[in-house]
Design a protein around this motif. Structure first.
Motif, mmCIF file in Angstrom:
data_model
loop_
_atom_site.group_PDB
_atom_site.id
_atom_site.type_symbol
_atom_site.label_atom_id
_atom_site.label_comp_id
_atom_site.label_asym_id
_atom_site.label_seq_id
_atom_site.Cartn_x
_atom_site.Cartn_y
_atom_site.Cartn_z
ATOM 1 N N GLU A 198 0.750 -1.035 0.086
ATOM 2 C CA GLU A 198 0.125 -0.250 0.023
ATOM 3 C C GLU A 198 0.752 1.410 -0.278
ATOM 4 N N GLU A 199 1.991 1.618 0.896
ATOM 5 C CA GLU A 199 2.903 2.483 0.901
ATOM 6 C C GLU A 199 4.225 2.519 -0.466
ATOM 7 N N LYS A 200 3.903 1.078 -0.693
ATOM 8 C CA LYS A 200 4.624 1.661 -2.195
ATOM 9 C C LYS A 200 3.867 2.515 -3.874
ATOM 10 N N LYS A 201 2.378 1.784 -3.226
ATOM 11 C CA LYS A 201 1.254 2.259 -4.657
ATOM 12 C C LYS A 201 1.244 3.747 -3.913
ATOM 13 N N LYS A 202 1.223 4.074 -2.849
ATOM 14 C CA LYS A 202 1.239 5.860 -2.348
ATOM 15 C C LYS A 202 2.464 6.568 -3.312
ATOM 16 N N ARG A 203 3.349 6.072 -2.979
ATOM 17 C CA ARG A 203 4.720 6.849 -3.405
ATOM 18 C C ARG A 203 4.737 6.792 -4.740
ATOM 19 N N LEU A 204 4.312 5.481 -5.235
ATOM 20 C CA LEU A 204 4.285 5.898 -7.206
ATOM 21 C C LEU A 204 2.870 6.511 -7.543
ATOM 22 N N GLN A 205 2.089 6.367 -7.036
ATOM 23 C CA GLN A 205 1.052 8.133 -6.797
ATOM 24 C C GLN A 205 1.470 9.531 -7.215
ATOM 25 N N ARG A 206 2.535 9.645 -5.999
ATOM 26 C CA ARG A 206 3.176 11.117 -5.448
ATOM 27 C C ARG A 206 4.492 11.327 -6.736
ATOM 28 N N LEU A 207 4.824 10.225 -6.992
ATOM 29 C CA LEU A 207 5.908 9.947 -7.702
ATOM 30 C C LEU A 207 5.086 10.543 -9.107
ATOM 31 N N ASN A 208 4.146 9.824 -9.573
ATOM 32 C CA ASN A 208 3.846 10.061 -11.128
ATOM 33 C C ASN A 208 3.248 11.755 -11.552
ATOM 34 N N GLU A 209 2.532 12.391 -10.119
ATOM 35 C CA GLU A 209 2.007 12.693 -10.423
ATOM 36 C C GLU A 209 2.843 14.023 -10.578
ATOM 37 N N ARG A 210 4.506 14.276 -10.088
ATOM 38 C CA ARG A 210 5.521 15.264 -10.385
ATOM 39 C C ARG A 210 5.722 14.989 -12.033
ATOM 40 N N LEU A 211 6.179 13.703 -11.932
ATOM 41 C CA LEU A 211 6.636 13.596 -13.562
ATOM 42 C C LEU A 211 5.265 13.465 -14.853
ATOM 43 N N GLY A 212 3.413 13.133 -14.250
ATOM 44 C CA GLY A 212 2.922 14.036 -15.481
ATOM 45 C C GLY A 212 3.462 15.290 -15.150
ATOM 46 N N TYR A 213 3.834 16.194 -14.312
ATOM 47 C CA TYR A 213 3.336 18.020 -13.630
ATOM 48 C C TYR A 213 4.430 18.132 -14.754
ATOM 49 N N TYR A 214 5.667 17.596 -15.094
ATOM 50 C CA TYR A 214 6.846 18.320 -15.990
ATOM 51 C C TYR A 214 6.872 17.818 -17.652
ATOM 52 N N SER A 215 6.711 16.570 -17.700
ATOM 53 C CA SER A 215 5.978 15.790 -19.274
ATOM 54 C C SER A 215 5.165 17.458 -19.609
ATOM 55 N N LYS A 216 4.090 17.166 -18.984
ATOM 56 C CA LYS A 216 3.737 18.473 -19.612
ATOM 57 C C LYS A 216 3.655 19.819 -19.264
ATOM 58 N N LEU A 217 4.926 20.030 -18.227
ATOM 59 C CA LEU A 217 5.175 21.531 -18.779
ATOM 60 C C LEU A 217 6.448 20.937 -19.546
ATOM 61 N N ASN A 218 7.001 20.248 -19.991
ATOM 62 C CA ASN A 218 7.875 20.059 -21.459
ATOM 63 C C ASN A 218 6.942 19.854 -22.653
ATOM 64 N N ASN A 219 6.075 19.446 -22.757
ATOM 65 C CA ASN A 219 5.146 19.183 -23.860
ATOM 66 C C ASN A 219 4.970 20.934 -24.197
ATOM 67 N N LYS A 220 4.846 21.630 -23.402
ATOM 68 C CA LYS A 220 4.083 23.107 -23.554
ATOM 69 C C LYS A 220 4.866 23.604 -24.030
ATOM 70 N N LYS A 221 6.090 23.580 -24.349
ATOM 71 C CA LYS A 221 7.083 24.553 -24.324
ATOM 72 C C LYS A 221 6.955 24.280 -26.270
ATOM 73 N N TRP A 222 6.781 23.193 -26.638
ATOM 74 C CA TRP A 222 6.582 23.830 -27.618
ATOM 75 C C TRP A 222 5.261 24.354 -28.749
ATOM 76 N N GLU A 223 4.499 24.281 -27.457
ATOM 77 C CA GLU A 223 3.422 25.320 -28.730
ATOM 78 C C GLU A 223 3.768 26.777 -29.338
ATOM 79 N N GLY A 224 3.547 26.787 -30.830
ATOM 80 C CA GLY A 224 3.554 27.915 -31.446
ATOM 81 C C GLY A 224 4.879 27.479 -32.542
ATOM 82 N N LYS A 225 5.454 26.048 -32.014
ATOM 83 C CA LYS A 225 6.796 26.601 -32.864
ATOM 84 C C LYS A 225 6.309 25.085 -34.003
#
Ligand code: SF4
Length: 484
Positions: free
Chosen positions: A392-419
């Protein structure tokens, strides 16, 4: 069990640095009866897991088609079904066992159907014993080292109506001139090596794929040139650990040398995977940075951001060394995108150690990541470690990690807008025929509306929206010089 050739965990662990790797040319030759065996019958190969398995699946399909079989996408219509399996995590194994259960009903309707199992699952001693005992519907089992024996094995099963199990735990050979039905007509995988000697403590690959064996540079270049002549636009050089390429050859080549030579062929797009942070040398970085046809995308598996966990994993780098390498790649390779792999919940990983991984994610702001909860694999050292952390603890950590990974993935993709980006067109959207998709040099998936594009074209797309997992855009027309 005595009539079967079973794998051995002990033999799979063995390494011999003085081993002279046998190279087998023209590795599949068929007898007259084998050339006719599949005429009028259909086959289906279901491949699970990594690109190395995808490439093996292409070879298995090539062998079956040379035997006269024709492909069917429908499992129920197939006379031979090969499950080309993955053992990297328990979930992958469960999925495949579920599929075998589901195939039983088809076998009842067509008793002559042969169900075969190959790939990494059969390379595990206990797994293969369990399958022999509990899944009689599987009549053919072979491993990663003897794909080329498929014609003999299959002919034997069909003629004798008896189950055949032949799995070797050897150091391995190199097979050349393999028949193959490639998945795509515009992009291809090229194996440059097989096996791995790194023995990360959680990983099953060194046991399932054998000792590291690099193909000869000239054999790789022959394959690359032949793909280029056939009109392929992109190749991905494959290995469990590509930066170690050549270390087992007497010629003294490095992966940097190979990349340079492959780039010299003039192939339009060159990629490689997977690289290990441990022996990622400057030559590799310089070649990627200086060659336009080597794509600016690096997969750099982190696994953990904590030094003690990295040591327990036998990863051979520290968090500081990883950061230095990451910075060097970012500085030297223009517009590079970097992806990673992360394991959470390695045995006894503390909250503080997990926070070190999160901190590394904040530092690296990855473009993309594959994150998993630790999965104990048979015969690996990590599977024998005591573990006090609950699932259960491992799954919670994965969720916390994925939230940050998803945030940066989107941030990086947004940088391509207009290019405007260059895209190798891969196919049509499943839901909308007016939308096609493809990949940028940075390996970003782009869905775009188009007016003139075919699968395999390299076109230009203006990015209108960056999302977590992909980009949206619209095709534009541009002269290459203007783009550059
Ligand atoms: S380098 Fe990769 S394939 Fe080799 S043992 Fe480590 S994780 Fe597994």
């Amino acid at each position: 069990m005595n009539e079967y050739k079973l794998p051995s965990a002990k033999e799979a662990r063995f390494r011999n640095k003085a081993y002279q790797v046998p190279i087998v040319y023209n590795s599949v030759s068929l007898s007259e009866s084998q050339k006719q065996l599949g005429v009028g019958f259909k086959y289906h190969v279901a491949t699970y897991g990594c690109q190395a398995n995808v490439r093996d699946g292409e070879v298995i399909s090539g062998i079956l088609e040379n035997m006269g079989y024709t492909f069917t996408g429908e499992l129920k219509d197939a006379d031979i079904i090969i499950l080309n399996t993955c053992a990297i995590r328990e979930n992958a194994e469960k999925r495949i066992l579920g599929t075998i259960g589901y195939l039983k009903s088809f076998k009842r309707l067509n008793p002559n159907m042969v169900i075969g199992l190959c790939g990494c699952i059969p390379q595990q001693e206990q797994m293969v014993k369990m399958i022999i005992e509990k899944y009689p519907v599987v009549e053919l089992i072979f491993g990663t080292h003897n794909i080329t024996a498929l014609p003999n094995l299959l002919e034997n099963v069909i003629n004798t109506k008896k189950r055949k199990v032949e799995v070797f735990s050897t150091l391995g050979s190199i097979y050349e001139d393999l028949p193959s039905v490639r998945q795509f007509k515009h992009k291809a995988f090229v194996n440059i090596m097989d096996g791995c000697d790194k023995f990360c403590t959680y990983c099953i690959v060194p046991y399932t794929r054998g000792q590291q064996r690099s193909r000869k540079l000239e054999d790789i270049l022959n394959e690359v040139n032949s793909l280029k002549d056939k009109g392929y636009k992109e190749i991905t050089l494959l290995g469990q650990n590509v930066n170690a390429y050549g270390k087992d050859l007497s010629e003294g080549y490095t992966f940097g040398d190979l990349l340079e030579k492959v780039s010299d062929t003039g192939f339009k797009r060159i990629r490689f995977t997977t690289s290990h942070p441990w022996d990622f040398d400057d030559k590799m970085i310089d070649i990627v940075a200086s060659r336009k046809n080597i794509m600016p995308f690096i997969h750099l598996p982190l696994q953990s951001g904590n030094d003690d966990i990295l040591k327990l994993m036998n990863r051979r780098y520290t968090a500081k060394e990883y950061k230095e390498l990451f910075d060097k790649i970012k500085t030297k390779i223009k517009d590079v995108a970097i992806s990673t792999d992360i394991i959470v919940g390695f045995p006894n990983e503390t909250e503080e150690q997990f926070l070190d991984t999160l901190e590394m994610v904040e530092y690296c702001k990855y473009d993309n990541a594959y994150s998993f909860v630790f999965s104990a694999r048979e015969a690996t050292p990590a599977a024998r470690m005591e573990d006090s952390i609950s699932i259960e603890e491992k799954k919670k950590r994965l969720q916390r990690l994925n939230e940050r990974l998803g945030y940066y993935s989107k941030l990086n993709n947004k940088k391509w807008e207009g290019k405007i980006v260059e895209v190798l067109v891969d196919g049509y959207s499943k839901t909308n025929p007016n939308i096609m998709s493809g990949y940028t040099p940075q390996q970003k998936l782009v869905n775009f509306s188009y007016d003139k594009a075919e699968i395999g074209d390299i076109i230009y797309v203006k990015i209108t929206q960056g999302m977590k997992n992909s980009l949206n855009g619209i095709q534009v027309h541009f002269e290459k010089e203007e783009y550059e």
